[in-house]
Write a protein that holds these residues in place. Structure first.
Motif, PDB file in Angstrom:
ATOM      1  N   ALA A 103      24.286   6.507  75.996  1.00  0.00           N
ATOM      2  CA  ALA A 103      24.864   5.155  75.982  1.00  0.00           C
ATOM      3  C   ALA A 103      24.757   4.520  74.604  1.00  0.00           C
ATOM      4  O   ALA A 103      25.668   3.823  74.155  1.00  0.00           O
ATOM      5  N   LEU A 104      23.635   4.746  73.912  1.00  0.00           N
ATOM      6  CA  LEU A 104      23.435   4.171  72.588  1.00  0.00           C
ATOM      7  C   LEU A 104      24.512   4.646  71.616  1.00  0.00           C
ATOM      8  O   LEU A 104      24.986   3.875  70.772  1.00  0.00           O
ATOM      9  N   SER A 106      27.445   5.400  72.515  1.00  0.00           N
ATOM     10  CA  SER A 106      28.739   5.101  73.141  1.00  0.00           C
ATOM     11  C   SER A 106      28.906   3.595  73.345  1.00  0.00           C
ATOM     12  O   SER A 106      29.387   3.147  74.383  1.00  0.00           O
ATOM     13  N   LEU A 107      28.511   2.810  72.356  1.00  0.00           N
ATOM     14  CA  LEU A 107      28.539   1.352  72.527  1.00  0.00           C
ATOM     15  C   LEU A 107      29.946   0.795  72.700  1.00  0.00           C
ATOM     16  O   LEU A 107      30.115  -0.345  73.130  1.00  0.00           O
ATOM     17  N   ASN A 108      30.955   1.622  72.394  1.00  0.00           N
ATOM     18  CA  ASN A 108      32.331   1.182  72.630  1.00  0.00           C
ATOM     19  C   ASN A 108      32.796   1.467  74.059  1.00  0.00           C
ATOM     20  O   ASN A 108      33.892   1.039  74.445  1.00  0.00           O
ATOM     21  N   SER A 109      31.989   2.171  74.834  1.00  0.00           N
ATOM     22  CA  SER A 109      32.353   2.441  76.224  1.00  0.00           C
ATOM     23  C   SER A 109      32.364   1.125  77.003  1.00  0.00           C
ATOM     24  O   SER A 109      31.452   0.299  76.870  1.00  0.00           O
ATOM     25  N   ARG A 112      28.587   0.793  80.496  1.00  0.00           N
ATOM     26  CA  ARG A 112      27.364   1.543  80.157  1.00  0.00           C
ATOM     27  C   ARG A 112      26.336   1.139  81.216  1.00  0.00           C
ATOM     28  O   ARG A 112      25.804   0.025  81.181  1.00  0.00           O
ATOM     29  N   GLY A 122      20.250  -4.292  75.946  1.00  0.00           N
ATOM     30  CA  GLY A 122      21.192  -4.182  74.844  1.00  0.00           C
ATOM     31  C   GLY A 122      21.891  -2.834  74.774  1.00  0.00           C
ATOM     32  O   GLY A 122      22.921  -2.701  74.115  1.00  0.00           O
ATOM     33  N   ILE A 123      21.339  -1.822  75.436  1.00  0.00           N
ATOM     34  CA  ILE A 123      21.972  -0.499  75.463  1.00  0.00           C
ATOM     35  C   ILE A 123      22.980  -0.425  76.599  1.00  0.00           C
ATOM     36  O   ILE A 123      24.119  -0.005  76.425  1.00  0.00           O
ATOM     37  N   ASN A 125      25.221  -2.383  79.539  1.00  0.00           N
ATOM     38  CA  ASN A 125      25.750  -3.707  79.896  1.00  0.00           C
ATOM     39  C   ASN A 125      25.755  -3.931  81.407  1.00  0.00           C
ATOM     40  O   ASN A 125      26.146  -4.996  81.879  1.00  0.00           O
TER      41      ASN A 125
END
Length: 356
Positions: A103-104, A106-109, A112, A122-123, A125
């Motif tokens: 997930a870290l 893939s912050l544009n996913s 998450r 923060g990792i 949402n």
């Protein structure tokens, strides 16, 4: 534009065989809601063959033990996986400091999804509490689908499923016949021992319970399930002790039928009538093959958590917590509560429900 339908979903579930099988209701549910989406499944390399051909999985992504234990190798592989595919949703079923890297990176996913822990803020949402005491694991796992389904649970699929071809089943069926199994009689896959000593019911109690079963149901056949090495030694010892107590056990019990892989264990399970023995990964395979089970739960293993109660497959068992308030007790004290006399009436009722 806000994304409403995921096209690419990554589900991460490292750990043991039973945990991976318990992820299949989540995979099935995601496939039910998003049949056009590619659902990739990350798990330990040794478990991958068990899931090959699963209709809910587009791609199986594996990590070897060496890759998982080499930090730089692991980071590079995680980075490569998520940047080659660009997932719309990442679901981290454990959310450890290692797995949350998916997930870290893939912050544009858009989605998450993980477990609420101090270091996951923060990792993810969408964060959920870990599996609570006496919460069913299927319920817990399916909660991770909520951000994608919008809370609509009407089509949730609670079934444990594994792929197995007719050819695989028929081949193992023939092998079991060659080893002396008569399929006109009930066949009980029997977990007489376990990998870990502290998750294994006492041998003398297992022996006595099997003696009673053979005397009560002489038509039953028992296929001992065990891994090579220490488990094989334990199984042989139980068999020898049982035969000394009851000579008829020599014909009723089979040590000569071997599943050489988890997939062959699935084929063996599909050929059996039911499972009895120590609770563990084998029981989950049995359940996924549509066979009922009765298990001895080790201390700390909640029946409510690990035995699905609202599927079509009967899953029963006994735990120390059924017999007393166990808080403050040692593992040994809890196991001491599970006597043969406590197990027997419950197991007898289970067998009666099988109409054997």
């Amino acid at each position: 534009m806000k994304k409403t339908t995921p096209q690419k979903i990554l589900v991460v579930r490292f750990r043991q065989m039973g945990d991976a099988i318990l992820a299949t209701p989540l995979l099935n549910t995601l496939h039910q809601y998003f049949p056009a989406a590619d659902i990739d499944f990350v798990l330990n390399e040794r478990l991958a063959p068990l899931f090959e051909g699963h209709p809910a999985i587009h791609r199986i992504i594996t990590f070897s033990d060496d890759e998982r234990h080499s930090f730089l190798t692991y980071i590079r592989k995680v980075w490569r996986i998520v940047h080659q595919t660009h997932y719309d949703a990442v679901i981290d079923m454990r959310s450890t400091t290692n797995t949350m890297l998916f997930a870290l990176f893939s912050l544009n996913s858009h989605w998450r999804i993980g477990i609420r822990k101090p270091y996951t803020w923060g990792i993810f949402n969408h964060r959920y509490e870990g599996c609570e005491a006496d919460e069913n694991m299927i319920d817990h796992n399916l909660r991770l689908a909520e951000p994608l389904t919008g809370g609509d649970t009407s089509r949730y699929n609670r079934n444990l499923t594994l792929p197995l071809s007719d050819n695989e089943r028929n081949t193992f069926h023939k092998y079991m016949e060659q080893q002396g199994i008569d399929f006109a009689r009930p066949v009980i896959l029997t977990g007489v021992t376990a990998k870990l000593e502290n998750k294994t019911w006492a041998e003398e109690r297992m022996t006595e319970t099997l003696r009673r079963l053979i005397e009560t149901y002489p038509q039953m056949q028992f296929v001992f399930n065990y891994a090579p090495g220490k488990e094989a030694e334990n199984a042989r010892r139980i068999y020898d002790r049982l035969c000394r107590l009851l000579p008829a056990a020599a014909d009723a019990c089979h040590l000569n039928i071997e599943a050489k892989s988890p997939r062959q264990l699935a084929a063996m399970s599909a050929c059996c009538t039911a499972y009895f023995g120590n609770e563990g990964g084998a029981r989950h395979i049995v359940h996924a093959m549509g066979r009922p089970s009765f298990v001895i739960c080790s201390p700390g293993a909640s029946k409510t958590t690990w035995l699905p109660q609202d599927t079509d497959i009967m899953a029963q068992g006994i735990a120390a917590s059924d017999l007393a308030e166990v808080s403050g007790m040692t593992r040994e004290q809890q196991y001491d509560l599970i006597t043969v006399d406590e197990v027997w009436p419950r197991l007898l009722a289970f067998c009666q429900q099988l109409h054997i």
